[in-house]
Structures are given as structure tokens and as C-alpha cells.
Design an enzyme around this catalytic site. Structure first.
Site, short mmCIF file in Angstrom:
data_model
loop_
_atom_site.label_atom_id
_atom_site.label_comp_id
_atom_site.label_asym_id
_atom_site.label_seq_id
_atom_site.Cartn_x
_atom_site.Cartn_y
_atom_site.Cartn_z
N ASP A 153 0.83 -1.44 -0.15
CA ASP A 153 -0.38 -0.09 -0.08
C ASP A 153 1.00 1.20 0.29
O ASP A 153 2.23 0.90 0.56
CB ASP A 153 -0.44 -0.12 1.64
CG ASP A 153 -2.05 -1.31 1.18
OD1 ASP A 153 -2.31 -1.57 0.22
OD2 ASP A 153 -2.31 -1.34 2.03
N LYS A 154 0.02 2.11 -0.66
CA LYS A 154 0.86 3.77 -0.60
C LYS A 154 2.08 3.71 0.49
O LYS A 154 2.92 4.30 0.76
CB LYS A 154 0.23 4.56 -0.72
CG LYS A 154 1.05 6.07 -1.08
CD LYS A 154 -0.22 6.73 -1.93
CE LYS A 154 0.54 8.45 -1.81
NZ LYS A 154 -0.49 9.69 -2.50
#
Length: 381
Positions: A153-154
């Protein structure tokens, strides 16, 4: 090498570097202007052929096969309702240096990176700066760039593996999908679980009304999802430092699972809301870090690397008074402390010491009754 006939039909020979990949991935790599919808339509109407036979976008291709591709279709006329063309700009020197600094280790056909928090793995709507773009900075002399085989995830930091060849990409992708790769994450969570270690077995599905951007526990329609957790240390009842091992690979699995048991990951507003934040100077960034990855390489030798924590995570550990040394991980194949080689060795040594002590007492008694061996402690189940 491509050849074009008089009717503009193009013919390509599948290169060794593309052996084993899906056909739609081949188009994304070599003919990025051809959309998936066009590829699907060509396949459906029989215009797309592999060695003279019909082929589907999801079929695997092999080196040496001949691919027949229809003529390129004219681009739609530009107008008020037309989507702007995506402009790919070359990397700056700073961007190239940035991605090279992420490299922790490299092999003949792989790189291991330590992805910083805040950097998306892949592009999307309004996401122009992402790791997939930066991988151009790790291209070889022939211009071949590394390929993503999994993602983070970012706002999740840590270990991320990329493949330097198509063959390696297929190998690693199979390992991740087959769950033979072992991943360990560190996280700070709010509150303290009632058990020091356990298994979260809760099916996950996309939450309606979120556009697929959020997952939730769905016992009826969700896909199987399992996460093993272990408590490393606690800060009273305020927070805990935990080790997480995902045994499946669902979207946002660790974040959704920890929130589902009432202990969201610190900084995770999406799943924990206001309850995911701590006062007292603790960063509001997400405290989820891919600490370690172990996976077999294409040569059968294990690739096993550990990523340092980002600054905000390190600072939070210090602020909460956690002992950094307690984070040393147990062996991946022995997640239960009671079953670890270290614990078994200590128990064996303690038993032997007690037995020697009893024998020594027997000798001193000079003919006294022979003491019984110390009772073996029941094994923990």
C-alpha cells in the site's frame, strides 16, 4: 522483431524475456497504446492469433511463438469529452538517485527495495509519481526495466521485491500467488489484544459503497483471509507493538483484520477512524512496515532480507519506551515461541541440568536411595 504485411497486419516473435507471461501483459509491455478492451475484442473476433490459432488475453505465451496482431486502430478524435493523453516524462537525476537509494540488495535477476511510506507502488487516477514509473532508473544497458511482482500500500513501507527479467517475474509471481513466500510485518496498534498471539481467520470482501477502496469482514461472501499475530511488547493498555504474518494476500488484509479485532493500526484513519491515533507526540502516519521477506530465487537459493524502519516508526517506538531489541523475529517456520528451536533447546538444557543435580545428590548420599529423575514437564500444546 516485428514484421508488417501489405495489409498492415503485424507479426511478432515472442522473445525469451517474454516466455511464460500472459498475452495481455505482453501488450502492456510492448504495445502500451493498445488497450485491454481492444485486445479482448481482437481475441473475441479471431483477429488475434498465436501460431495461427485463436488466443485469449489471459493465455500464457512461450518464447519462439508467432503472434499475429491486427493493424493499429486510429486514435479517437480529440474533443471536449476526450480523455487527455498520458504523457510519460523521463526521470530526473534526483528521481533516478531516489530509486537507487531504495535498493537494499540485488541478484542476477532481482532487486530488493526498501519502499518508503507515501510512495504508491503503481499509478492510478491522479497518481503520477509511483514506484513502477521510477523503476526506469534501474533499467539495464539494453533498456530492460525491472518488473513488479507484488505490491505494498502507498503508506506501507518496507521490503519489496522486483524482478529483472520476465522469467524471474513469472517465478516470483507464482511464489506469491502460491503462498510459498513468507512475509513478516511490524505494526503499532492501539490497545492490547487479550491474547499474546493468535490467528485472525476472517473472510474479507470489498465494502459496498466504497468503490472497492475499502475491505470489510464478510462471513458469507468474503474470500478466505488469515493473519497470524504475535505481541512483541506493550505500552500499558495504551498501545502494542506486534508482528504480523499474512497467510493469504487480500487487499488491505492486515489493516482490516487488526481493525476487526478492535485494535486498528496506528495512523490508519481508513479502517480505525479517530481511534487509530495516539496522543503524546506519536506520528499520525501509518505504522505498518514490511519488515522481512523470504522467498526462493530462480536458482532455488533463498532470498531473505530485512528492511530498516522509517524514521516516524523508529521515533514512535522510542517515545512509547519499547525495547528495540525485543523486535528480533522468531524463525518464520516457528511462529509459536513454545515450538521454536531456542525454547526447545532451553527446556532440554534445564532438564539435563536438573538430572545432573539429582545424580550428584545420589553420589553424595553414599548408598542412599536412588532419586527419581525429575518429571518431564508436559509439552505445551
Amino acid at each position: 522483431m516485428a514484421q508488417t504485411s501489405s495489409d498492415n497486419v503485424r507479426t511478432f516473435v515472442v522473445a525469451d524475456d517474454d516466455d511464460g507471461i500472459r498475452l495481455d501483459r505482453w501488450f502492456k509491455r510492448h504495445l502500451p497504446d493498445v488497450s485491454f478492451n481492444i485486445v479482448s475484442r481482437w481475441a473475441r473476433t479471431g483477429q488475434l492469433r498465436l501460431d495461427g490459432k485463436r488466443v485469449a488475453p489471459g493465455d500464457r505465451i512461450e518464447a519462439g511463438q508467432t503472434l499475429r496482431v491486427p493493424p493499429a486502430e486510429a486514435a479517437p478524435a480529440e474533443g471536449p469529452g476526450a480523455k487527455p493523453k498520458r504523457i510519460i516524462t523521463p526521470l530526473t537525476e534526483d528521481e533516478e538517485a531516489f530509486v537507487r537509494e531504495m535498493v537494499m540488495a540485488k541478484g542476477r535477476d532481482w532487486y530488493v527495495l526498501n519502499k518508503p511510506p507515501g510512495l504508491a507502488t503503481q499509478g492510478g487516477t491522479k497518481t503520477n509519481q509511483h514506484l513502477d514509473r521510477l523503476l526506469d532508473g534501474l533499467a539495464n544497458d539494453e533498456g530492460q526495466r525491472p518488473k513488479l511482482v507484488h505490491r505494498l500500500d502507498k503508506d506501507t513501507s518496507g521490503v519489496l521485491l522486483v524482478a529483472r527479467t520476465a522469467k524471474a517475474a513469472a517465478h516470483f509471481a507464482k511464489a506469491f500467488s502460491g503462498r510459498t513466500a513468507r512475509k513478516v510485518y511490524w505494526a503499532l496498534i492501539t490497545g492490547v489484544p487479550s491474547r499474546e498471539e493468535g490467528m485472525i481467520d476472517a473472510p474479507l470482501a470489498k465494502q459496498p459503497g466504497t468503490g472497492g477502496e475499502k475491505m470489510h469482514v464478510d462471513e458469507e461472501n468474503g474470500l478466505p483471509a488469515k493473519t497470524r499475530y504475535r505481541l512483541i511488547e506493550r505500552a500499558g493498555n495504551r498501545a502494542a507493538w506486534v508482528e504480523l504474518q499474512p497467510l493469504t494476500g487480500r487487499t488491505h488484509q492486515l489493516r482490516a483484520h487488526m481493525a476487526a479485532i478492535g485494535h486498528p493500526i496506528v495512523g490508519d484513519a481508513k479502517y480505525g477512524g479517530a481511534d487509530a491515533f495516539l496522543t503524546g507526540g506519536i506520528s499520525r502516519k501509518l505504522h505498518l512496515h514490511a519488515r522481512r521477506l523470504k522467498i526462493d530465487g530462480t536458482d532455488g537459493k533463498p532470498i531473505d532480507h530485512t528492511a530498516d524502519l522509517p524514521a516516524h516508526f523508529e521515533e514512535s517506538l522510542a517515545t512509547l519506551g519499547f525495547d528495540r531489541m525485543l523486535g528480533e523475529m522468531l524463525p518464520l517456520d516457528n511462529p509459536d515461541p513454545a515450538k521454536s528451536p531456542e525454547t526447545k533447546a532451553k527446556r532440554t538444557a534445564a532438564h539435563a541440568k536438573a538430572y545432573r543435580k539429582a545424580r550428584k545428590g545420589e553420589r553424595r548420599s553414599r548408598g542412599g536411595s536412588t532419586p527419581e529423575k525429575p518429571a518431564r514437564k508436559p509439552r505445551r500444546k
